[in-house]
Design an enzyme around this catalytic site. Structure first.
Site, PDB file in Angstrom:
ATOM      1  N   HIS A  62       7.391 -26.712   1.248  1.00 23.23           N
ATOM      2  CA  HIS A  62       6.656 -27.799   0.605  1.00 23.23           C
ATOM      3  C   HIS A  62       5.596 -27.279  -0.357  1.00 23.23           C
ATOM      4  O   HIS A  62       4.749 -28.032  -0.818  1.00 23.23           O
ATOM      5  CB  HIS A  62       6.023 -28.693   1.677  1.00 23.23           C
ATOM      6  CG  HIS A  62       7.059 -29.325   2.572  1.00 23.23           C
ATOM      7  ND1 HIS A  62       7.448 -30.636   2.452  1.00 23.23           N
ATOM      8  CD2 HIS A  62       7.810 -28.801   3.567  1.00 23.23           C
ATOM      9  CE1 HIS A  62       8.383 -30.900   3.350  1.00 23.23           C
ATOM     10  NE2 HIS A  62       8.624 -29.798   4.039  1.00 23.23           N
TER      11      HIS A  62
ATOM     12  N   GLU B 160       0.821  -1.211   0.000  1.00 22.22           N
ATOM     13  CA  GLU B 160       0.000   0.000   0.000  1.00 22.22           C
ATOM     14  C   GLU B 160       0.857   1.263   0.000  1.00 22.22           C
ATOM     15  O   GLU B 160       0.416   2.322  -0.436  1.00 22.22           O
ATOM     16  CB  GLU B 160      -0.940   0.006   1.228  1.00 22.22           C
ATOM     17  CG  GLU B 160      -2.396   0.070   0.851  1.00 22.22           C
ATOM     18  CD  GLU B 160      -3.359   0.095   2.031  1.00 22.22           C
ATOM     19  OE1 GLU B 160      -2.947   0.222   3.197  1.00 22.22           O
ATOM     20  OE2 GLU B 160      -4.572  -0.011   1.767  1.00 22.22           O
TER      21      GLU B 160
ATOM     22  N   LYS C  75     -13.705   1.968  -3.538  1.00 24.87           N
ATOM     23  CA  LYS C  75     -14.627   2.517  -2.531  1.00 24.87           C
ATOM     24  C   LYS C  75     -15.670   3.408  -3.197  1.00 24.87           C
ATOM     25  O   LYS C  75     -16.854   3.350  -2.866  1.00 24.87           O
ATOM     26  CB  LYS C  75     -13.840   3.341  -1.501  1.00 24.87           C
ATOM     27  CG  LYS C  75     -13.071   2.512  -0.500  1.00 24.87           C
ATOM     28  CD  LYS C  75     -12.543   3.422   0.598  1.00 24.87           C
ATOM     29  CE  LYS C  75     -11.573   2.716   1.489  1.00 24.87           C
ATOM     30  NZ  LYS C  75     -10.784   3.639   2.309  1.00 24.87           N
TER      31      LYS C  75
END
Ligand code: PA5
Length: 464
Positions: free
Chosen positions: A337, A316, A454
Site C-alpha cells: 500500500h 556496508e 567520524k
C-alpha cells in the site's frame, strides 16, 4: 538437515537463461573456494595486504561454537540465565553491527508483545530496551523517565541492568549512552553496591576503551568479540547470542541452523545451493539487466528487523568503489500500500526477493462469519478462511502481478519462523554477501567510508 530453508528463482527464468547461470558457475565456485580458503589465511595470521581487512571468522564460527568452542556457549547461557533472574528490564546499548542483529533476533523470535506481557508470559525473561543506537535526546530522556519510575531496587519487577556492546569500544553513540545510563544505574543501586558491577555486562573486543573501562570498574561478567569477526557479521558472537539467551531464545538452534547452511554452501552444487543460487540470480540481474536495487520483501511484521539488518550488511559490505547493489526492505502486505505501485510500474531496476514462512507460530485466526444483515463488508463469502490463507493469496497474487509484467521475483521460504530457520537465514545472507564481494572484486569486510563522518565529528567535538 531438518526444516531447511529453500530458495527458488524460477520466476526469473525469462530474464536469466540457463546458459548465463552455467557460464557464471565456475566464477561462483571459485569465489566459494576463496571464502573458505580465507579461513586458513585468517588463522595463519599471515594476511596479504590485498586481503586486508579480513574478517572471515563469521563463516565457521557457528560450527566452532557448537564443537571446539562450546564452553563459551555454556558460559553465555549460564550468564544469561543469571542476568535474566536478576532484572526485569535489560538495556542493550550498541549501534550498527552491535545492535541490529539482536534486534532482528528479538523481533523474529520473541513475542511481538514481549515488553507488554507480565513476566510469566515472557518466559521469565526481562523486558528489552535499546539505546546507544542514535544521538536522540528525546529518546534517551524517555527511557530515563521510564527507569525513574522504578523505586524499589529490591523488587525483581523494578530491577534493571545494562548489556553494553561495542567491538571497538570507542563508538561515540554507544560510549555516550553508556555514561548516561551507567550514571542512572549507579544512582539507583548505589555506586558501591554489588549491582553496580554485577548488572552491567560489557561485550567488547579484547582491547579498546570499553575493555579498559571494564577492567578498571571491575565488571564481574564480560564477553569478548573475537578478532576476525566484523561488526555486521557478529550476530553469532556474544553480541547477538548473549542478550538473545537472556531473552530465552534457543541460541544452540540458531547456531545449528547457521552451521547447516554453511555446510550446504560448502557441499551443494549450483542449482540446489541456496547461497550460490541467490548470489547468481542477484548478480546476473544486476550485471545483465542493470537491476541494482535488491528489494527484500518480508511477508510478516516479525521479519522487518531482519530486513533492516540485511540492509546494513549489504550496504556496508559491498557499497564500495562506486559498486554494490542498494538494499531496500519492504514488509508486506503493509508496503503493498506504499511501495507496491513502484514495484509494479516503476523503473525496471530491481529484483524482489520474497521471504515467506510456511506456517504461523501461533494458532490460526479464522475470519468469523456474521449475520447476513451485517455482511456489508461482503466478507461472509470468505468466512472461515485463516489470516494465513489470506496472506498466501496476497503473496501469490502479488507474484503473479509482477510476473505478468516480466518483473523478476525470487523466493526464500522458511518452514517456520523459529531459531533454526532464522539461524540459517542470517548466515545465508552473510555468506552470500561475502561470496558476492569476492565475485565482484570488492572486499566485503571493513567500512572505510564510514570513517569520513567520524573524523569530521572528532574534529568538531574535540578540535582535532
Ligand atoms: O559493521 C560494522 O563494523 C559497524 O556497523 C559496527 O558494528 C558499528 O560501527 C559499531 O561499532 P562498534 O561495535 O565498534 O561500536
Amino acid at each position: 538437515m531438518s526444516s531447511a530453508i529453500s530458495y527458488n528463482a524460477a520466476a526469473t527464468n525469462s530474464l536469466i537463461q540457463n546458459s548465463a547461470r552455467e557460464q557464471l558457475a565456475p566464477s561462483l565456485l571459485a569465489a566459494r573456494d576463496e571464502i573458505f580458503a580465507d579461513l586458513d589465511l585468517l588463522s595463519s595470521g599471515n594476511i596479504p595486504a590485498e586481503k586486508q581487512p579480513l574478517d572471515s571468522g563469521c563463516i565457521d564460527l557457528p560450527q566452532r561454537l557448537l564443537t571446539s568452542e562450546s564452553a563459551l556457549v555454556d558460559r553465555m547461557e549460564a550468564a544469561a540465565a543469571k542476568f535474566a533472574g536478576q532484572v526485569d528490564r535489560m538495556l542493550v546499548l550498541g549501534i550498527g553491527g552491535s545492535y541490529m542483529g539482536l534486534r532482528a533476533l528479538f523481533e523474529a523470535l520473541c513475542d511481538p508483545c514481549h515488553n507488554d506481557l507480565p513476566r510469566e508470559l515472557r518466559g521469565n525473561a526481562p523486558r528489552l530496551s535499546f539505546e546507544g543506537d542514535n544521538l536522540d535526546n528525546d529518546a534517551q530522556q524517555a527511557l530515563l523517565r521510564l527507569l525513574s519510575l522504578y523505586k524499589n531496587p529490591q523488587e525483581l519487577a523494578e530491577r534493571w541492568g545494562i548489556v553494553v556492546i561495542s567491538k571497538s569500544g570507542g563508538t561515540l553513540e554507544t560510549a555516550a549512552a553508556f555514561r548516561v545510563y551507567r550514571k542512572a544505574l549507579e544512582a539507583y543501586y548505589g555506586a558501591s553496591s554489588a549491582e553496580a558491577t554485577e548488572l552491567v555486562i560489557p561485550v567488547t573486543g579484547e582491547t579498546g576503551r570499553l575493555r579498559d573501562l571494564s577492567n578498571t570498574r571491575g565488571y564481574q561478567t564480560t564477553f569478548p568479540i573475537p578478532d576476525g569477526v566484523g561488526g555486521r557479521f557478529s550476530v553469532f558472537t556474544a553480541v547477538g547470542l548473549l542478550p538473545a539467551a537472556v531473552l530465552g531464545i534457543d541460541i544452540r538452534q540458531l547456531l545449528q541452523g547457521a552451521a547447516d547452511i554453511t555446510e550446504a554452501l560448502k557441499t551443494g552444487e549450483p542449482g540446489s545451493n541456496p547461497v550460490l543460487d541467490y548470489v547468481s540470480t542477484c548478480h546476473l540481474l544486476e550485471r545483465d539487466h542493470g537491476m541494482d536495487i535488491r528489494v527484500l520483501s518480508v511477508w510478516g511484521k516479525r521479519m522487518e528487523a531482519i530486513g533492516l539488518w540485511y540492509d546494513q550488511l549489504l550496504a556496508e559490505s559491498l557499497g564500495k568503489h562506486e559498486k554494490g547493489a542498494t538494499p531496500l526492505t519492504v514488509v508486506n502486505t503493509r508496503d503493498l500500500h506504499s511501495r507496491g505501485q513502484q514495484h509494479q510500474e516503476g523503473k525496471r531496476d530491481r529484483v524482489i526477493t520474497n521471504v515467506t514462512v510456511g506456517s504461523p507460530s501461533t494458532a490460526d485466526i479464522h475470519l468469523p462469519s456474521v449475520d447476513a444483515s451485517l455482511d456489508q463488508d461482503q466478507l461472509n463469502r470468505i468466512a472461515g478462511k485463516s489470516v494465513h490463507e489470506l496472506l498466501a493469496a496476497a503473496i501469490q497474487g502479488t507474484n503473479e502481478a509482477y510476473a505478468s509484467d516480466n518483473r523478476p521475483t525470487a523466493d526464500i521460504h522458511l518452514p517456520k519462523l523459529d531459531a533454526y530457520a532464522v539461524g540459517q537465514l542470517l548466515q545465508m545472507f552473510m555468506l552470500a554477501t561475502v561470496l558476492e564481494g569476492r565475485l565482484i572484486g570488492i572486499n566485503p569486510y571493513g567500512q572505510p567510508g564510514v570513517e569520513g563522518y567520524k573524523g569530521n565529528m572528532g574534529r568538531i567535538l574535540y578540535g582535532k
